[in-house]
Design a protein around this motif. Structure first.
Motif, PDB file in Angstrom:
ATOM      1  N   UNK A 151       1.619   6.792  -6.964  1.00 16.89           N
ATOM      2  CA  UNK A 151       0.509   7.685  -7.309  1.00 16.89           C
ATOM      3  C   UNK A 151       0.910   9.146  -7.103  1.00 16.89           C
ATOM      4  N   UNK A 152       1.602   9.435  -6.023  1.00 13.94           N
ATOM      5  CA  UNK A 152       2.050  10.816  -5.780  1.00 13.94           C
ATOM      6  C   UNK A 152       3.060  11.285  -6.822  1.00 13.94           C
ATOM      7  N   UNK A 153       3.936  10.370  -7.299  1.00 15.06           N
ATOM      8  CA  UNK A 153       4.920  10.721  -8.325  1.00 15.06           C
ATOM      9  C   UNK A 153       4.255  11.080  -9.630  1.00 15.06           C
ATOM     10  N   UNK A 154       3.261  10.280 -10.003  1.00 20.95           N
ATOM     11  CA  UNK A 154       2.536  10.582 -11.245  1.00 20.95           C
ATOM     12  C   UNK A 154       1.809  11.912 -11.158  1.00 20.95           C
ATOM     13  N   UNK A 155       1.215  12.167  -9.995  1.00 23.52           N
ATOM     14  CA  UNK A 155       0.512  13.451  -9.827  1.00 23.52           C
ATOM     15  C   UNK A 155       1.480  14.608  -9.957  1.00 23.52           C
ATOM     16  N   UNK A 156       2.699  14.469  -9.404  1.00 17.41           N
ATOM     17  CA  UNK A 156       3.686  15.554  -9.496  1.00 17.41           C
ATOM     18  C   UNK A 156       4.118  15.824 -10.927  1.00 17.41           C
ATOM     19  N   UNK A 171       0.812  -1.214   0.000  1.00 21.33           N
ATOM     20  CA  UNK A 171       0.000   0.000   0.000  1.00 21.33           C
ATOM     21  C   UNK A 171       0.842   1.259   0.000  1.00 21.33           C
ATOM     22  N   UNK A 172       1.919   1.240   0.774  1.00 19.96           N
ATOM     23  CA  UNK A 172       2.803   2.409   0.807  1.00 19.96           C
ATOM     24  C   UNK A 172       3.455   2.640  -0.542  1.00 19.96           C
ATOM     25  N   UNK A 173       3.916   1.556  -1.184  1.00 15.07           N
ATOM     26  CA  UNK A 173       4.555   1.683  -2.518  1.00 15.07           C
ATOM     27  C   UNK A 173       3.579   2.239  -3.540  1.00 15.07           C
ATOM     28  N   UNK A 174       2.371   1.719  -3.513  1.00 15.00           N
ATOM     29  CA  UNK A 174       1.361   2.194  -4.456  1.00 15.00           C
ATOM     30  C   UNK A 174       1.057   3.671  -4.242  1.00 15.00           C
ATOM     31  N   UNK A 175       1.025   4.084  -2.992  1.00 21.65           N
ATOM     32  CA  UNK A 175       0.757   5.503  -2.695  1.00 21.65           C
ATOM     33  C   UNK A 175       1.884   6.397  -3.210  1.00 21.65           C
ATOM     34  N   UNK A 176       3.129   5.985  -3.063  1.00 23.39           N
ATOM     35  CA  UNK A 176       4.262   6.778  -3.550  1.00 23.39           C
ATOM     36  C   UNK A 176       4.232   6.921  -5.063  1.00 23.39           C
TER      37      UNK A 176
END
Length: 498
Positions: free
Chosen positions: A449-454, A442-447
């Motif tokens: 997702x945040x990278x793509x948003x950036x 879950x933590x990896x998936x969240x990171x």
């Protein structure tokens, strides 16, 4: 006619004068003599059953001759035809006859309680109209006495004696306890018919019987209920308690003191290695036979022998009670680090040599569903769960919880103590492996997702700064350099003129 009238007159006059008394000139019939044996202190019934066919006014007179019929008799009890009773003063109110039984022909004499001096020959003379009938009964007394008198306390020598009023020579005396003949031993022997018990215990209480055999082949038996005041339970009781828990030391008498006519009782506890601890007293209106000592919290320093001394009347009896404390000593104090080597040492004060120890790891179940008997987990890496020392070579999270050390003897489980093992970092590392993998994913998936948003935000910002007409942007790029060249030329010309 005058002589006949005179005889009739005298006859009726004597009947009226002797109403309720025995007429010595009346016709008398005697029944066969009987013999009754009774124990001193109990009751005796001297039988006399006669038929009363006419049911006229009946009177009965009981007399006693003493040891033989040659002695002068004296009146014991007299019941007249009118119901008037006369009783000898020495035997009042121990003798009686039943009114209802008299009408049915039962003139038996009841004596309660029987005394040794009541032995002898008794005769009942029953007058039923002009007829007089009699019953002759010999009362023999057999007595069992104990010395010293009640109350008899344990460990105090006593003597049982047995004798009777029989006149023949005594040949043999046999003693029985609970229907078993008593053999001669170091603590129990017979001398001249008396039985001596040097160190009586509570187990000696109960029925004791003596059997007397005489030269005329007469055999007489008597029974005595012996009550020995002592303590219930084993002679040297041991109470096992876990360190930090409460303990109750027993002190219970075998009989209520009121059974011996004693109302004033006091009990006193003392620690044999220290001073007095607690006192109990009972007033006249109360009756109790239990005097326990309650210790709220015990430790190794409280172990040892305690003494309960109970004063009953003028006598004092005591019982020693041993308190044994079970403790667990860890090789590491406080929380234990995972991977450490740990020793749990179970110890018991006042070892008697036959105890053995057993360790158990208690399951963590809800209190409402907890079983009365704990289960054990045999884990790999533990050398043994039997013995006073539990060795855990490498402590892991599965070892965390409550460990119980039980002490066993020939009679079963004697006591137990619990030890709570705490391991540092237990809450974090105790998460299951599957759950930990889910968290990592879950933590990896969240990171990601945040990278793509950036990246998307940066692209949008760059697009926002672009001009509306791309051709003009090229023209400006071309003209700007020419302007700079002209200015450079002017500066060179100005320098030349100077």
């Amino acid at each position: 006619m005058q002589p006949v009238s005179l005889v009739l007159f005298l006859t009726f006059t004597l009947l009226a004068f002797n109403a309720g008394y025995i007429l010595p000139g009346a016709v008398e019939r005697r029944s066969r003599e009987k013999k009754v044996w009774a124990r001193a202190g109990s009751s005796a019934v001297l039988p006399c059953h006669l038929s009363t066919r006419r049911m006229l006014k009946t009177s009965v007179l009981w007399k006693r001759y003493g040891a033989s019929s040659y002695q002068e008799p004296h009146i014991v009890l007299e019941v007249g035809s009118s119901g008037l009773r006369k009783t000898a003063l020495p035997m009042r109110p121990r003798v009686s006859v039943q009114d209802a039984a008299l009408r049915s022909g039962d003139f038996s004499l009841r004596i309660e309680p029987v005394r040794g001096e009541d032995a002898g020959l008794y005769e009942a003379r029953v007058a039923d109209g002009a007829e007089v009938r009699s019953c002759r009964v010999e009362l023999g007394i057999v007595a069992v006495t104990v010395s010293p008198p009640s109350p008899v306390v344990e460990n105090e020598p006593l003597m049982l004696s047995c004798n009777s009023s029989h006149q023949a020579s005594l040949l043999e005396t046999c003693w029985f306890h609970k229907r078993h003949q008593v053999p001669t031993s170091r603590t129990c022997y017979s001398l001249h018919g008396a039985l001596s018990i040097l160190r009586p215990t509570v187990s000696d209480s109960g029925s004791w019987s003596c059997q007397l055999r005489y030269s005329d082949n007469e055999i007489i038996s008597a029974t005595y209920d012996l009550q020995i005041l002592g303590f219930d339970g084993p002679t040297n009781p041991v109470v096992y308690a876990a360190a930090g828990s409460a303990a109750d030391l027993p002190c219970t008498l075998s009989y209520l003191p009121s059974a011996f006519g004693i109302n004033a009782v006091t009990a006193r506890w003392s620690h044999l290695t220290g001073g007095p601890l607690q006192d109990w007293g009972i007033s006249k209106n109360l009756s109790s036979k239990s005097f326990p000592l309650h210790l709220p919290v015990v430790g190794p320093g409280d172990a040892g022998q305690y003494r309960c001394a109970v004063s009953v009347g003028s006598k004092t009896i005591s019982r020693d009670v041993t308190l044994a404390v079970v403790t667990v000593t860890p090789s590491i104090q406080g929380p234990v680090s995972e991977g450490s080597r740990l020793l749990l040492i179970c110890s018991l004060t006042h070892l008697r040599g036959y105890e053995h120890f057993q360790w158990k790891h208690l399951d963590s179940v809800p209190a409402k569903r907890k079983l009365p008997v704990a289960t054990s987990r045999h884990r790999e890496g533990h050398r043994s769960l039997v013995g006073p020392t539990l060795e855990i070579p490498q402590v892991s999270q599965k070892d965390m919880g409550t460990w119980e050390c039980s002490v066993y003897g020939p009679e079963g489980r004697l006591g137990a103590v619990e030890y709570g093992l705490q391991i540092t970092g237990a809450q974090v590392s105790s998460l299951p492996t599957i759950f930990s993998g889910q968290v990592t994913f879950g933590v990896t998936l969240t990171l990601l997702f945040l990278l793509l948003v950036g990246v998307l935000i940066l692209a949008l910002q760059k697009r926002a700064r672009s001009p509306a007409f791309p051709a003009l942007e090229g023209m400006i790029a071309v003209t700007v350099p020419s302007k700079e060249m002209e200015e450079n030329k002017k500066e060179k010309i100005h320098q030349t003129e100077c």
